[in-house]
Structures are given as structure tokens and as C-alpha cells.
Design a protein around this motif. Structure first.
Motif, PDB file in Angstrom:
ATOM      1  N   SER A   1       0.855  -1.186   0.000  1.00 47.82           N
ATOM      2  CA  SER A   1       0.000   0.000   0.000  1.00 47.82           C
ATOM      3  C   SER A   1       0.894   1.239   0.000  1.00 47.82           C
ATOM      4  O   SER A   1       1.534   1.538   1.015  1.00 47.82           O
ATOM      5  CB  SER A   1      -0.896   0.028   1.235  1.00 47.82           C
TER       6      SER A   1
ATOM      7  N   THR B   1       0.000   4.216   0.217  1.00 45.46           N
ATOM      8  CA  THR B   1      -0.496   5.131   1.257  1.00 45.46           C
ATOM      9  C   THR B   1       0.096   4.771   2.612  1.00 45.46           C
ATOM     10  O   THR B   1       0.585   5.642   3.347  1.00 45.46           O
ATOM     11  CB  THR B   1      -2.040   5.073   1.323  1.00 45.46           C
ATOM     12  N   VAL B   2       0.062   3.485   2.949  1.00 47.77           N
ATOM     13  CA  VAL B   2       0.618   3.050   4.237  1.00 47.77           C
ATOM     14  C   VAL B   2       2.129   3.316   4.266  1.00 47.77           C
ATOM     15  O   VAL B   2       2.670   3.774   5.283  1.00 47.77           O
ATOM     16  CB  VAL B   2       0.308   1.558   4.483  1.00 47.77           C
TER      17      VAL B   2
ATOM     18  N   ARG C   1       3.807   5.692   2.760  1.00 48.85           N
ATOM     19  CA  ARG C   1       4.049   7.133   2.990  1.00 48.85           C
ATOM     20  C   ARG C   1       3.740   7.508   4.435  1.00 48.85           C
ATOM     21  O   ARG C   1       4.495   8.235   5.085  1.00 48.85           O
ATOM     22  CB  ARG C   1       3.197   7.979   2.036  1.00 48.85           C
ATOM     23  N   LEU C   2       2.608   6.991   4.922  1.00 47.95           N
ATOM     24  CA  LEU C   2       2.184   7.304   6.289  1.00 47.95           C
ATOM     25  C   LEU C   2       3.209   6.794   7.302  1.00 47.95           C
ATOM     26  O   LEU C   2       3.606   7.514   8.240  1.00 47.95           O
ATOM     27  CB  LEU C   2       0.814   6.645   6.548  1.00 47.95           C
TER      28      LEU C   2
ATOM     29  N   ALA D   1       3.325  10.455  -3.996  1.00 51.33           N
ATOM     30  CA  ALA D   1       1.846  10.532  -3.893  1.00 51.33           C
ATOM     31  C   ALA D   1       1.254  10.693  -5.290  1.00 51.33           C
ATOM     32  O   ALA D   1       1.893  11.248  -6.175  1.00 51.33           O
ATOM     33  CB  ALA D   1       1.452  11.695  -3.011  1.00 51.33           C
TER      34      ALA D   1
END
Ligand SMILES: N[C@@H](CCC(=O)N[C@@H](CS)C(=O)NCC(=O)O)C(=O)O
Length: 213
Positions: free
Chosen positions: A122, A124-125, A127-128, A213
Motif C-alpha cells: 500500500s 499510502t501506508v 508514505r504514512l 503521492a
């Protein structure tokens, strides 16, 4: 004889480094980063098959934070702040903050290394987790300032310092964090531990950037 169960580059490096700081003789037992950690003989030492495990004083201990606390309490009180001593609560906070860092390192390791197919990851995960790791490392650097996280050098610096040392593979360190890490890695015990760590078993790249992103 003390026996440290170890995988190069992993959290067991904390205990390798601490044993070198204390100057204790020990046997280093290398393991592969694979399913052999689930062999019954190893599960008898570590219930879900993780490193580090430390055989000491007729027992087997797991969890790097617990092992670090046990080692300094039994063998190196100069590397801890004990009950009733000034700085005790600060020391405990940063000893255990090592594993707040550790959870982000583990998530990033899983995404960047253990999950081999892009479709499993993921972005997103990733980056987070990189952002959350960076925040943790900056908090450590701010606490250390020009010194260490609990005034003098202690096991808390090893617990958190491993996070900076490994974390630089996932995030860019600020100048303050880099300077603190430089102080830690210049220590003779850190250099001695690194020499014994063994060939890279998990991380083969210097840097694993978070996906754009
Ligand atoms: N909280 C534990 C974490 C131990 C842990 O997860 N170690 C990893 C290496 S950094 C491991 O053994 N992974 C093997 C696996 O999950 O199969 C500690 O600090 O000792």
C-alpha cells in the motif's frame, strides 16, 4: 555462558551493542530471517519465534526492551536510572519508546521487503509509516539535544539509537538526528557490535524511498 540469538540488522542488534557496552563475554547464535524461527526448539526460547532471545542465568528471555532492562539491572547499573534515582521516569519512557519506533520500522520492512509483489503493497501506508517514523526519530533527537535521551548515555539510547540507525534507510534524518546518531555510532561498543553483526540479512539497499503521492 550468555547466548544471544541474532539476525544481522534486526532488533537483536540492540542487545549485541549493549553486551559490547557492558563488556560481557557471550556466544552469538546467528539465525536466518525465515521460517526456521518457528522450529519448536527456537519457539521454546521465544514464543512466537522472534529475535532477540537471550539465554542467561538459566532462563531464556525475549523482547529487546525487557532484555536490556534485565542486563543493566543485573550487570550494568551505570547504564540505567534505577527506582528512586533522578531521571528514572524519563529513562523508562525512552527505553520503551524504542518499540514505538520499532512498529514503524516493522511496517516499513514488511512493505518494502517482505511483500515482494507491488500489488501487495500500500503506497499510502508506506508514505504514512515513513512520516510517522520521521516524527519519532525527530522526537528522539529533540530529547537527546547535545547529549543523550536520559542525560548520560544509557540503555535508552541503545533502544532508540537502533531506531535511528535503521530508520535512516527509510527517512532522511535532520542535522540534529544525524549528529546524535554520529555520537552513538562513534562509540567503540557500537563499532565492535557492527563488526560482529554479520552479512546483511534483511536490508540490501541503503535507502528505501516512500512512493510518490
Ligand atoms: N518487540 C520485539 C520485536 C521482535 C521482532 O519482531 N523481531 C523481528 C526482527 S527485527 C523478528 O524476529 N522477526 C521475525 C519474524 O517476524 O518472523 C523486540 O523488541 O524484541
Amino acid at each position: 555462558m550468555i547466548r544471544l540469538h541474532h539476525i544481522a540488522q534486526s532488533r537483536s542488534f540492540r542487545i549485541l551493542w549493549l553486551l559490547e557496552e557492558i563488556g560481557l563475554p557471550f556466544d552469538l547464535i546467528p539465525h536466518a530471517f525465515d521460517k526456521t524461527l518457528r522450529d519448536p526448539a527456537y519457539l521454546a526460547l521465544s514464543p512466537v519465534g522472534r529475535v532477540p532471545a537471550l539465554e542467561i542465568d538459566g532462563q531464556a528471555l525475549f523482547e529487546s526492551g525487557a532484555i536490556a532492562e534485565y542486563l543493566v539491572e543485573t550487570r550494568a547499573p551505570h547504564l540505567m536510572r534505577g527506582p528512586g534515582q533522578a531521571g528514572r521516569s524519563t529513562y523508562l519512557e525512552w527505553v520503551h519508546f524504542g518499540e514505538t519506533i520499532g512498529q514503524h520500522l516493522a511496517n516499513l520492512t514488511q512493505h518494502n521487503i517482505a511483500l515482494r509483489e507491488d500489488c501487495m503493497r500500500s503506497p499510502t501506508v508506506m508514505r504514512l509509516e515513513a512520516k510517522r517514523l520521521a516524527n519519532c526519530l525527530e522526537a528522539v533527537a529533540a530529547q537527546a539535544g547535545d547529549g543523550y535521551v536520559a542525560e548520560d548515555f544509557s540503555a535508552a539510547d541503545i533502544q532508540c539509537g537502533y531506531g535511528l540507525w535503521l530508520g535512516q534507510r527509510f527517512v532522511r534524518l535532520s542535522t540534529a538526528a544525524q549528529q546524535y546518531l554520529n555520537r552513538l555510532t562513534a562509540r567503540p561498543a557500537f563499532r565492535a557490535a557492527l563488526a560482529k553483526d554479520g552479512p546483511a540479512k534483511i536490508y540490501t539497499r541503503d535507502f528505501y524511498p516512500a512512493p510518490e503521492a
